[in-house]
Design a protein around this motif. Structure first.
Motif, PDB file in Angstrom:
ATOM      1  N   GLY A  51       0.833  -1.284  -0.003  1.00 49.95           N
ATOM      2  CA  GLY A  51      -0.017   0.002  -0.101  1.00 49.95           C
ATOM      3  C   GLY A  51       0.788   1.185  -0.071  1.00 49.95           C
ATOM      4  N   CYS A 188      -4.079  -6.666  -3.557  1.00 49.94           N
ATOM      5  CA  CYS A 188      -3.707  -5.498  -2.857  1.00 49.94           C
ATOM      6  C   CYS A 188      -3.193  -4.345  -3.394  1.00 49.94           C
ATOM      7  N   GLY A 192      -4.644  -0.564  -3.666  1.00 48.30           N
ATOM      8  CA  GLY A 192      -3.788   0.540  -3.216  1.00 48.30           C
ATOM      9  C   GLY A 192      -3.847   1.456  -4.436  1.00 48.30           C
ATOM     10  N   SER A 227      -4.032  -2.412   2.683  1.00 47.28           N
ATOM     11  CA  SER A 227      -3.222  -1.802   1.323  1.00 47.28           C
ATOM     12  C   SER A 227      -3.877  -0.600   1.204  1.00 47.28           C
ATOM     13  N   SER A 231      -2.115   3.253   1.185  1.00 46.15           N
ATOM     14  CA  SER A 231      -1.832   3.993   0.096  1.00 46.15           C
ATOM     15  C   SER A 231      -2.425   5.342   0.198  1.00 46.15           C
TER      16      SER A 231
END
Length: 604
Positions: A51, A188, A192, A227, A231
């Motif tokens: 992330g 993931c 993100g 994630s 992010s």
């Protein structure tokens, strides 16, 4: 794909080789690999790293795109390209053309080098167990950045997702992750990417579940959310993007409001199908251009795009700025309709000509235009019940996005996170539900899976079907099968193959080709064989399998032929029998493997 073939049937082609190169990468230390493989907290920690990396990558690409727009189109750095109406005609004409020339050179130079390595996150998760090529992804991201930077009507979301998924896949390979964990890590990365692109962690997470992973399970919830949130935090601190501004007071929930959002969902569903068909038609038209082996496709597309941009600069870029500008300026119905038509044409031309990018944000903009147009036309006649323009725009945005992307929960969460308004989100829920229902019923594809369908891939979603293609007739067949010449007398055959010793006998012609199959019970049930030969008892003379056929097609072949055993031949021309496959063995193998995959999805 033909399964039960005749002599004039072409050989069935095997799975495409779009998987990344199989060379083994260097791996992290064993203690790290074991911690991630055996502890759920280890996988969550890796998801957080993915992330953070995804947020950084999206921020870099975002800034590079803004810099390219500012330099190439001579606009202020913080101004959106599609919201700027003072671009000179020279730049409007020459910048897309220059970008098309550069992309053409890149395409010609790298066409052979990256053939079969350009699978995106959906295709990689569906067919290749989450393995994404890093070199191919870097090329796609570069092409997406160049396409968007030179003004093509494409979104950066495809580039964001591609590069983030590639880094996630590389991390998974270095951790020697299991197939299910590898697919989860790719999801993931996609979560993100979308979370950072729209500063919407919930939308990013559900995008991963619906579009990239294909399922929501408790085992995948925490890593994907970790994630997406990581992010989002990175992007919020590096870029400081703002919420979508919805002017006026949103329309409160009521029977009239629900009914109108349902109607908007219906309209946007049909329009989303029209957009996807328009892109497919545009691709066919441009692919028919064979001048200089198609090198002029991008140039012609750039010239057409420039012509549309001279009419309205709102068609340039992904459309973030134009969407916000049209929401707050109270435009006329004619302007909204004109922008809707021009943006649709620009997106179809850009993608059909070969500019890299996605249809994600274009679909959001087109949906908001339909919603505003609906409100603008209806308000003078029914001022008391017509939807407020902002509410209608968000409902249309979510409905059209659902139809194109195929992710209703992701779009609903996006509406809530972009507007921060619960009443607006209620309308979005109804519109998205109607759109999803109609598109699934009448069309059956999202934009990504529709393009896979046009390429000949049998992909309806990101669910893992790669293992199905790995189980083929060649891996299931037995090679120790009894054979006999077709002209062998039945009397001699009864002596060579006594009852209970064999169940089926494969016949061969004089030239060695396959001549049918004889059931042992029927062989010994002949009351008066006399001078008869085995060939008179032959069945399934023109029904057989080829080595590349997958397990699902084999099961379908058994249903069509109503046979218990099918013969596998080397190819449709020579027709030499190389093995036999029984329905019982296929069913047993398929159910065992399916149970194993289900265990991987729901449990670690």
């Amino acid at each position: 794909m033909s399964v039960v073939s005749r002599p004039d049937t072409p050989a069935v082609s095997g799975p495409t080789s779009a998987a990344p190169a199989a060379s083994a990468p260097w791996r992290l230390p064993a203690v790290v690999r074991n911690f991630v493989r055996n502890r759920e907290i280890g996988l969550v920690m890796v998801a957080v790293v993915i992330g953070l990396l995804s947020g950084l990558l999206v921020a870099i690409i975002w800034r590079l795109s803004e810099f390219a727009h500012a330099v190439l189109f001579n606009i202020p750095f913080d101004t959106r390209l599609s919201a700027n109406g003072v671009i000179s005609w020279q730049r409007t004409l020459l910048v897309p053309l220059g970008g098309a020339v550069i992309l053409t050179i890149i395409g010609v130079f790298y066409a052979g080098r990256f053939k079969g390595r350009l699978a995106d996150a959906i295709e990689a998760n569906a067919l290749y167990g989450g393995r994404v090529s890093m070199r191919g992804s870097l090329l796609i991201s570069l092409q997406t950045l160049l396409s968007n930077g030179c003004g093509a009507s494409v979104g950066l979301e495809a580039g964001y997702t591609q590069i983030c998924a590639a880094f996630s896949s590389q991390i998974g390979q270095r951790l020697a992750a299991r197939r299910a964990d590898m697919r989860l890590l790719v999801a993931c990365g996609a979560a993100g990417a979308i979370s950072a692109a729209f500063t919407a962690p919930l939308a990013g997470a559900f995008f991963a579940f619906e579009v990239v992973l294909g399922a929501y399970t408790s085992a995948s919830l925490v890593p994907v959310i970790a994630s997406a949130v990581s992010s989002w935090l990175v992007m919020r601190n590096l870029v400081h993007p703002s919420f979508l501004q919805i002017p006026g007071v949103p329309t409160p929930a009521s029977v009239e409001m629900i009914g109108q959002t349902m109607l908007l969902g219906v309209l946007c569903a049909f329009f989303s199908i029209l957009v996807m068909l328009a892109v497919a038609f545009s691709e066919r038209v441009f692919q028919s251009i064979s001048i200089w082996r198609g090198a002029l496709r991008l140039v012609i597309g750039a010239l057409l795009l420039s012509g549309l941009a001279l009419l309205s600069p709102t068609v340039l870029g992904s459309g973030h700025g134009a969407m916000q500008l049209l929401l707050i300026t109270n435009p006329t119905w004619l302007m909204l309709l004109t922008t809707l038509i021009l943006k649709t044409l620009a997106s179809a031309i850009s993608l059909g000509a070969g500019f890299r990018g996605g249809l994600f944000f274009a679909s959001l903009m087109l949906g908001s235009l339909i919603g505003q147009l609906y409100s603008t036309v209806l308000t003078p006649y029914f001022p008391d019940i017509a939807l407020q323009p902002g509410t209608a725009a968000v409902a249309g945005m979510v409905a059209l996005g659902t139809g194109v992307i195929g992710a209703p929960f992701s779009m609903i969460c996006l509406a809530l996170e972009l507007t921060g308004d619960f009443w607006v989100t209620i309308g979005a829920v109804v519109a998205a539900s109607m759109s999803a229902l109609i598109v699934r019923e009448l069309f059956g594809y999202s934009f990504a899976t529709w393009r896979f369908h046009l390429r000949g891939e049998t992909i309806r979603g990101p669910q893992d079907i790669g293992w199905v293609k790995q189980i083929s007739a060649a891996t299931l067949m037995r090679t120790d099968f009894p054979t006999a010449p077709g002209d062998l007398p039945i009397v001699e055959a009864q002596k060579l193959f006594p009852p209970g010793r064999v169940k089926h006998i494969v016949l061969r012609h004089v030239d060695g080709s396959y001549g049918g199959i004889v059931n042992s019970a029927e062989l010994h049930g002949v009351p008066d064989p006399a001078e008869a030969v085995l060939e008179t008892l032959a069945q399934q003379r023109d029904q057989f399998l080829q080595p590349q056929v997958t397990v699902r097609d084999i099961l379908a072949a058994f249903d069509r032929t109503e046979a218990d055993v099918l013969v596998v031949i080397d190819n449709a021309q020579d027709r030499r029998a190389i093995g036999t496959v029984s329905e019982a063995h296929v069913l047993r193998t398929y159910s065992t493997e399916l149970e194993r995959r289900n265990q991987e999805v729901f449990f670690r």
